[in-house]
Design an enzyme around this catalytic site. Structure first.
Site, mmCIF file in Angstrom:
data_model
loop_
_atom_site.group_PDB
_atom_site.id
_atom_site.type_symbol
_atom_site.label_atom_id
_atom_site.label_comp_id
_atom_site.label_asym_id
_atom_site.label_seq_id
_atom_site.Cartn_x
_atom_site.Cartn_y
_atom_site.Cartn_z
ATOM 1 N N ASN A 17 -30.650 2.972 -21.618
ATOM 2 C CA ASN A 17 -30.360 4.209 -20.870
ATOM 3 C C ASN A 17 -29.885 5.308 -21.811
ATOM 4 O O ASN A 17 -30.238 6.472 -21.648
ATOM 5 C CB ASN A 17 -29.320 3.949 -19.774
ATOM 6 C CG ASN A 17 -29.954 3.370 -18.533
ATOM 7 O OD1 ASN A 17 -30.664 4.068 -17.809
ATOM 8 N ND2 ASN A 17 -29.732 2.080 -18.304
ATOM 9 N N MET A 93 -19.231 -2.188 -20.482
ATOM 10 C CA MET A 93 -18.814 -3.371 -19.734
ATOM 11 C C MET A 93 -17.298 -3.546 -19.610
ATOM 12 O O MET A 93 -16.826 -4.645 -19.337
ATOM 13 C CB MET A 93 -19.444 -4.636 -20.368
ATOM 14 C CG MET A 93 -20.953 -4.623 -20.376
ATOM 15 S SD MET A 93 -21.690 -4.358 -18.726
ATOM 16 C CE MET A 93 -21.376 -5.957 -17.977
ATOM 17 N N LEU A 96 -12.376 0.805 -16.672
ATOM 18 C CA LEU A 96 -11.466 1.850 -17.161
ATOM 19 C C LEU A 96 -10.253 1.965 -16.240
ATOM 20 O O LEU A 96 -10.351 1.738 -15.028
ATOM 21 C CB LEU A 96 -12.216 3.181 -17.228
ATOM 22 C CG LEU A 96 -13.340 3.198 -18.288
ATOM 23 C CD1 LEU A 96 -14.353 4.292 -18.011
ATOM 24 C CD2 LEU A 96 -12.755 3.349 -19.695
ATOM 25 N N ASN A 110 -21.695 7.063 -13.817
ATOM 26 C CA ASN A 110 -22.147 5.710 -14.170
ATOM 27 C C ASN A 110 -23.502 5.451 -13.539
ATOM 28 O O ASN A 110 -23.828 6.042 -12.516
ATOM 29 C CB ASN A 110 -21.133 4.684 -13.631
ATOM 30 C CG ASN A 110 -21.520 3.251 -13.951
ATOM 31 O OD1 ASN A 110 -21.873 2.930 -15.089
ATOM 32 N ND2 ASN A 110 -21.486 2.379 -12.952
ATOM 33 N N HIS A 112 -25.874 2.295 -11.986
ATOM 34 C CA HIS A 112 -25.792 0.919 -11.492
ATOM 35 C C HIS A 112 -27.176 0.511 -10.988
ATOM 36 O O HIS A 112 -27.831 1.294 -10.299
ATOM 37 C CB HIS A 112 -24.748 0.839 -10.355
ATOM 38 C CG HIS A 112 -24.572 -0.544 -9.830
ATOM 39 N ND1 HIS A 112 -23.817 -1.494 -10.478
ATOM 40 C CD2 HIS A 112 -25.079 -1.148 -8.729
ATOM 41 C CE1 HIS A 112 -23.854 -2.627 -9.785
ATOM 42 N NE2 HIS A 112 -24.614 -2.434 -8.720
ATOM 43 N N GLU A 146 -12.204 2.390 -7.959
ATOM 44 C CA GLU A 146 -12.844 1.205 -7.374
ATOM 45 C C GLU A 146 -14.243 1.040 -7.988
ATOM 46 O O GLU A 146 -15.032 1.992 -8.020
ATOM 47 C CB GLU A 146 -12.957 1.404 -5.857
ATOM 48 C CG GLU A 146 -13.219 0.126 -5.102
ATOM 49 C CD GLU A 146 -13.530 0.410 -3.636
ATOM 50 O OE1 GLU A 146 -14.302 -0.358 -3.051
ATOM 51 O OE2 GLU A 146 -13.023 1.420 -3.116
ATOM 52 N N ASP A 148 -18.031 0.529 -8.955
ATOM 53 C CA ASP A 148 -19.333 0.814 -8.329
ATOM 54 C C ASP A 148 -19.194 1.546 -6.992
ATOM 55 O O ASP A 148 -20.014 1.341 -6.077
ATOM 56 C CB ASP A 148 -20.166 -0.476 -8.168
ATOM 57 C CG ASP A 148 -20.471 -1.123 -9.507
ATOM 58 O OD1 ASP A 148 -20.575 -0.398 -10.508
ATOM 59 O OD2 ASP A 148 -20.578 -2.359 -9.564
ATOM 60 N N GLU A 177 -34.323 3.592 -13.849
ATOM 61 C CA GLU A 177 -33.043 4.065 -14.409
ATOM 62 C C GLU A 177 -33.281 5.093 -15.507
ATOM 63 O O GLU A 177 -32.569 6.099 -15.597
ATOM 64 C CB GLU A 177 -32.243 2.889 -14.994
ATOM 65 C CG GLU A 177 -31.723 1.913 -13.950
ATOM 66 C CD GLU A 177 -30.896 0.803 -14.586
ATOM 67 O OE1 GLU A 177 -30.030 1.098 -15.426
ATOM 68 O OE2 GLU A 177 -31.117 -0.375 -14.235
#
Ligand code: GRF
Length: 217
Positions: A17, A93, A96, A110, A112, A146, A148, A177
């Protein structure tokens, strides 16, 4: 033209990505400049991709940090030193800390590999195949504490075939993606999407009115 947004990409591994973002940002008209690639893994293959493209890299190892806050503090310092304005997580991975996420609210995104809010967490393609859905996809979203979760900026859908396995579905999703992440970053860096009251607010967005059918209608 307004100044390009100085953007950092945080990775832990392969960096495909990241590669897609580097290639998109090579266009003079792109609104983001990839100013820094930061990895928590010293030998992440993505770091070599950045070096090849002449982009500065930094490794901030999570090892040797007793707490998440201390690790994130070092990342924060690196981002500040380089005048970073936007941050993209691309296969990063580590989770945070809430403090870091709040500091970067609306400027931290982000990708996913599912159509969120379905199939959060790890082993996403296994979850998708087990659920038997016929359409999957990928999501770019603002990051909130929280995992994703957070306001969705953009999604792309891919079909799931009866003979798919995790590898074939992952490859099809990854192709999507690589198109979606550059699009989403352009929207954010170009000021066409912003986080407002927990939702993504768009200005001047073209809408796609077509439907994806699987099996084909
Ligand atoms: C991608 O599937 C992304 O959606 C997920 O981690 C993977 C990273 O792949 N968050 P790469 O390092 O960009 O090739």
């Amino acid at each position: 033209m307004t100044a390009k947004k100085r953007t950092a990409i945080l990775i832990s591994g392969r960096g495909s990505n990241l590669q897609a973002l580097i290639e998109a940002a090579a266009d003079p008209a792109y609104s983001a400049q990839i100013a820094l690639v930061l990895s928590n893994v010293a030998d992440a293959p993505g770091l070599a991709r950045a070096a090849t493209a002449g982009i500065p890299t930094k490794t901030v190892s999570h090892r040797g940090h007793a707490t998440r806050e201390s690790f994130d503090g070092e990342i924060e310092k690196a981002l500040r030193q380089d005048g970073i304005e936007l941050v993209c997580l691309a296969g990063f991975m580590r989770v945070l800390s809430d403090t870091f996420v709040r500091n970067w609210e609306g400027r931290l995104i982000n990708i996913h590999p599912s159509l969120l809010p379905a199939f959060k967490g790890l082993h996403v393609h296994r979850q998708v195949l087990d659920a038997g859905v016929r359409i999957s996809g990928c999501t770019v979203h603002f990051v909130v504490p929280e995992i994703d979760s957070g306001a969705i900026i953009a999604q792309a859908a891919v079909p799931v075939f009866a003979d798919d396995n995790e590898e074939t579905l992952a490859a099809r999703t990854l192709d999507a993606e690589h198109r979606l992440y550059p699009l989403a970053l352009e929207l954010l860096a170009g000021g066409r999407v912003a986080l407002e009251n927990g939702r993504a607010r768009f200005t001047g967005m073209p809408a796609n009115t077509g439907a994806l059918f699987n099996p084909l209608a």
